[in-house]
Design an enzyme around this catalytic site. Structure first.
Site, mmCIF file in Angstrom:
data_model
loop_
_atom_site.group_PDB
_atom_site.id
_atom_site.type_symbol
_atom_site.label_atom_id
_atom_site.label_comp_id
_atom_site.label_asym_id
_atom_site.label_seq_id
_atom_site.Cartn_x
_atom_site.Cartn_y
_atom_site.Cartn_z
ATOM 1 N N ASN A 146 104.840 39.920 14.297
ATOM 2 C CA ASN A 146 103.719 40.482 15.052
ATOM 3 C C ASN A 146 102.519 39.543 15.102
ATOM 4 O O ASN A 146 101.419 39.951 15.453
ATOM 5 C CB ASN A 146 103.321 41.858 14.484
ATOM 6 C CG ASN A 146 102.989 41.797 13.005
ATOM 7 O OD1 ASN A 146 102.788 40.725 12.454
ATOM 8 N ND2 ASN A 146 102.912 42.942 12.359
ATOM 9 N N ARG A 284 92.660 41.114 6.677
ATOM 10 C CA ARG A 284 92.674 42.205 5.705
ATOM 11 C C ARG A 284 91.244 42.638 5.423
ATOM 12 O O ARG A 284 90.349 41.794 5.282
ATOM 13 C CB ARG A 284 93.338 41.771 4.384
ATOM 14 C CG ARG A 284 94.855 41.698 4.444
ATOM 15 C CD ARG A 284 95.524 43.044 4.738
ATOM 16 N NE ARG A 284 96.968 42.964 4.856
ATOM 17 C CZ ARG A 284 97.650 42.949 6.013
ATOM 18 N NH1 ARG A 284 97.017 42.990 7.171
ATOM 19 N NH2 ARG A 284 98.971 42.903 6.001
ATOM 20 N N GLN A 313 93.728 51.692 2.893
ATOM 21 C CA GLN A 313 94.249 52.339 4.104
ATOM 22 C C GLN A 313 95.168 53.477 3.713
ATOM 23 O O GLN A 313 96.026 53.274 2.855
ATOM 24 C CB GLN A 313 94.985 51.306 4.965
ATOM 25 C CG GLN A 313 94.031 50.279 5.553
ATOM 26 C CD GLN A 313 94.679 49.268 6.479
ATOM 27 O OE1 GLN A 313 93.987 48.452 7.050
ATOM 28 N NE2 GLN A 313 95.968 49.304 6.632
ATOM 29 N N HIS A 332 94.535 50.420 11.823
ATOM 30 C CA HIS A 332 95.348 49.196 11.696
ATOM 31 C C HIS A 332 96.529 49.244 12.683
ATOM 32 O O HIS A 332 97.592 49.766 12.358
ATOM 33 C CB HIS A 332 95.847 49.085 10.251
ATOM 34 C CG HIS A 332 96.407 47.748 9.919
ATOM 35 N ND1 HIS A 332 96.600 47.322 8.637
ATOM 36 C CD2 HIS A 332 96.821 46.724 10.693
ATOM 37 C CE1 HIS A 332 97.114 46.111 8.636
ATOM 38 N NE2 HIS A 332 97.267 45.723 9.882
HETATM 39 P P1 NAD Z 1 100.649 32.418 8.289
HETATM 40 O O1 NAD Z 1 101.267 32.351 6.947
HETATM 41 O O2 NAD Z 1 101.324 31.770 9.448
HETATM 42 O O3 NAD Z 1 99.167 31.793 8.226
HETATM 43 C C1 NAD Z 1 98.316 31.965 7.147
HETATM 44 C C2 NAD Z 1 97.367 30.769 7.091
HETATM 45 O O4 NAD Z 1 96.342 31.055 6.137
HETATM 46 C C3 NAD Z 1 98.043 29.476 6.631
HETATM 47 O O5 NAD Z 1 97.787 28.462 7.583
HETATM 48 C C4 NAD Z 1 97.373 29.192 5.295
HETATM 49 O O6 NAD Z 1 97.251 27.813 5.031
HETATM 50 C C5 NAD Z 1 96.012 29.835 5.488
HETATM 51 N N1 NAD Z 1 95.325 30.121 4.226
HETATM 52 C C6 NAD Z 1 95.798 30.758 3.129
HETATM 53 N N2 NAD Z 1 94.840 30.802 2.174
HETATM 54 C C7 NAD Z 1 93.757 30.218 2.699
HETATM 55 C C8 NAD Z 1 92.450 29.970 2.171
HETATM 56 N N3 NAD Z 1 92.102 30.331 0.934
HETATM 57 N N4 NAD Z 1 91.581 29.349 2.977
HETATM 58 C C9 NAD Z 1 91.934 28.944 4.228
HETATM 59 N N5 NAD Z 1 93.143 29.151 4.767
HETATM 60 C C10 NAD Z 1 94.043 29.788 4.003
HETATM 61 O O7 NAD Z 1 100.407 33.947 8.568
HETATM 62 P P2 NAD Z 1 99.996 34.701 9.920
HETATM 63 O O8 NAD Z 1 101.208 35.209 10.602
HETATM 64 O O9 NAD Z 1 99.048 33.845 10.664
HETATM 65 O O10 NAD Z 1 99.249 35.958 9.279
HETATM 66 C C11 NAD Z 1 98.048 35.777 8.541
HETATM 67 C C12 NAD Z 1 97.591 37.098 7.949
HETATM 68 O O11 NAD Z 1 97.205 37.997 8.986
HETATM 69 C C13 NAD Z 1 98.656 37.879 7.168
HETATM 70 O O12 NAD Z 1 98.800 37.409 5.862
HETATM 71 C C14 NAD Z 1 98.096 39.278 7.216
HETATM 72 O O13 NAD Z 1 97.172 39.498 6.176
HETATM 73 C C15 NAD Z 1 97.368 39.323 8.545
HETATM 74 N N6 NAD Z 1 98.131 40.095 9.552
HETATM 75 C C16 NAD Z 1 97.538 41.214 10.072
HETATM 76 C C17 NAD Z 1 98.231 41.980 10.990
HETATM 77 C C18 NAD Z 1 97.612 43.205 11.613
HETATM 78 O O14 NAD Z 1 98.332 44.057 12.123
HETATM 79 N N7 NAD Z 1 96.307 43.324 11.619
HETATM 80 C C19 NAD Z 1 99.537 41.632 11.361
HETATM 81 C C20 NAD Z 1 100.081 40.452 10.854
HETATM 82 C C21 NAD Z 1 99.364 39.709 9.925
#
Ligand code: NAD
Length: 399
Positions: A146, A284, A313, A332
């Site tokens: 997603n 988050r 949540q 959400h």
């Molecule tokens: P991903 O793993 O592709 O990307 C995460 C990125 O965060 C990576 O590039 C990583 O290097 C970076 N990162 C981690 N810790 C960090 C820090 N301390 N400082 C800077 N960068 C940091 O994941 P994604 O698919 O892009 O998803 C990211 C997040 O989005 C998920 O972990 C989740 O919490 C959230 N998400 C929310 C929904 C929603 O419905 N709202 C859906 C999917 C994901």
């Protein structure tokens, strides 16, 4: 094997009899070439509601015909909830971030058979990852399922906040036509500086989707993107989050929640932002300090805050973000469009097929394996736990 699946409630009026679209567009692969979830078969119709209790992620027939037990519930918070009772002898637990079953250390200690926690979606911070490592419980999620759904939501929220859509829509619903009221907070996005905290799957897609609006793009991430992408998007990389937020009109937050990112946007960081900036947080809720956000909206340090993630949540009915000024919050939902549900239901089935067949789960889906961060978990998370305070979820009362 006993599988415990925690899903959100059915629609108040019962399951839909029909849907707006008769079929979903066909996708062949994700933008980086990764293949979509590929189970051997599915027992559901793509595009139908699967993430609620009656949807059962389309798993019942598959699990029961293979001799396994499936328990599905939405009763997930409080000491005597059904999920906690059923967890005691469950082998696998499935939960969605939209309606998370907070799998804390205390719960893991009661779940003697638990071997695997599957996130039907992306973002496994509702599982105490440190405790999972310590108790040898593997954690997996459906990476990419997603990410692009969320990026679409981010673009929608940036545009609707900067242009002040919510206010204008409300005026129409109330029967009004005062244009001056409707535009006194309305701007163009063109020419603005837009920055993302993290440029992973979501952050990078959001940048790509914003590029045609003729904006200046910025990012901060612990992993730097390839040169070719920085050039393609004319991206400015920042060595620190402070340096990025100081120059951006809009900041979108796209990193996972882990101990390094918890409470990252506190009063101190918000005060380093450009005055009057906007935040879109679909990562988050706990990455932003609840009171600091509400305070900054009141003072005008922030012009708007939008997103779909809260902590905990469901958000308690009196959660301050429900009533703070100039917010564009949704429940959400960004990652659980009907399109996304189809992908993550298929992904969960693919994972369960691997468990049954004794074949490896894709490396990209791994967060914790054999007592350590693994796969995407090792790339995107840090060790430690971010589930504390989740008991507050039981304060929510259904409306
Ligand atoms: P991903 O793993 O592709 O990307 C995460 C990125 O965060 C990576 O590039 C990583 O290097 C970076 N990162 C981690 N810790 C960090 C820090 N301390 N400082 C800077 N960068 C940091 O994941 P994604 O698919 O892009 O998803 C990211 C997040 O989005 C998920 O972990 C989740 O919490 C959230 N998400 C929310 C929904 C929603 O419905 N709202 C859906 C999917 C994901």
């Amino acid at each position: 094997m006993k599988v415990l699946c925690i899903l959100y409630d059915d629609p108040k009026g019962g399951m839909p009899k029909n849907y707006p679209l008769s079929e979903l567009p066909k996708l062949n692969k994700y933008p980086d070439g990764m293949s979509l979830p590929s189970p051997k078969a599915i027992d559901f119709t793509p595009g139908e509601l699967l993430g609620c209790v009656s949807g059962e992620l389309g798993l019942r027939n598959f699990l029961e015909s293979n001799g396994h037990e499936l328990v599905v519930t939405s009763d997930k918070d409080g000491d005597d909830c059904e999920a906690e009772r059923e967890l005691v002898d469950a082998d696998v637990v499935i939960s969605q971030p939209f309606f998370p079953f907070y799998l804390t250390k205390e719960k893991m200690e009661k779940a003697k058979n638990l071997k695997l926690a599957i996130t039907a979606g992306i973002g496994s911070d509702h599982v105490d990852l440190q405790a999972a490592m310590d108790h040898n419980i593997d954690v997996v999620e459906v990476t990419y399922c997603n990410s692009r759904s969320v990026a679409e939501h981010i673009v929608m929220m940036i545009l609707s906040m900067v242009r002040d859509y919510h206010n204008q829509h409300r005026i129409v619903n109330e029967g009004g036509w005062n244009i001056a009221d409707a535009v006194q907070r309305s701007y163009d996005v063109e020419g603005m500086h837009i920055g993302t905290v993290a440029a992973g799957r979501i952050g990078l897609d959001a940048l790509r989707k914003m590029k045609p609006f003729d904006v200046h793009l910025h990012y901060f991430d612990r992993h730097r993107l390839p040169d070719s992408i920085e050039k393609e998007l004319n991206l400015t990389f920042h060595e620190s989050v402070e340096s990025m937020v100081a120059v951006c009109d809009v900041v979108t937050i796209n990193c996972p929640l882990h101990p390094e990112t918890e409470n990252l946007f506190d009063t101190k960081l918000i005060n380093k932002m450009k005055k009057g900036a906007y935040i879109v947080n679909t990562a988050r809720g706990k990455i932003c300090n609840r009171e600091a956000i509400a305070e900054a909206l009141k003072s005008g340090q922030l012009s708007g805050y939008a997103g779909d993630v809260w902590f905990p949540q469901p958000a308690p009915n009196d959660h301050i973000w429900r009533t703070m000024p100039n917010h564009g919050m949704t429940p959400h939902t960004s990652g659980t469009s009907l399109s996304a549900q189809t992908r993550y239901a298929a992904g969960v089935r693919e994972i369960l097929e691997c468990v049954m067949d004794g074949t490896p789960i894709r490396n990209e889906y791994l967060i914790v394996q054999d007592g350590n961060l693994a796969g995407m978990g090792a790339h995107s998370y840090s060790k430690g736990s971010a589930t504390s305070g989740s008991e507050e979820a039981q304060k929510y009362k259904k409306m």
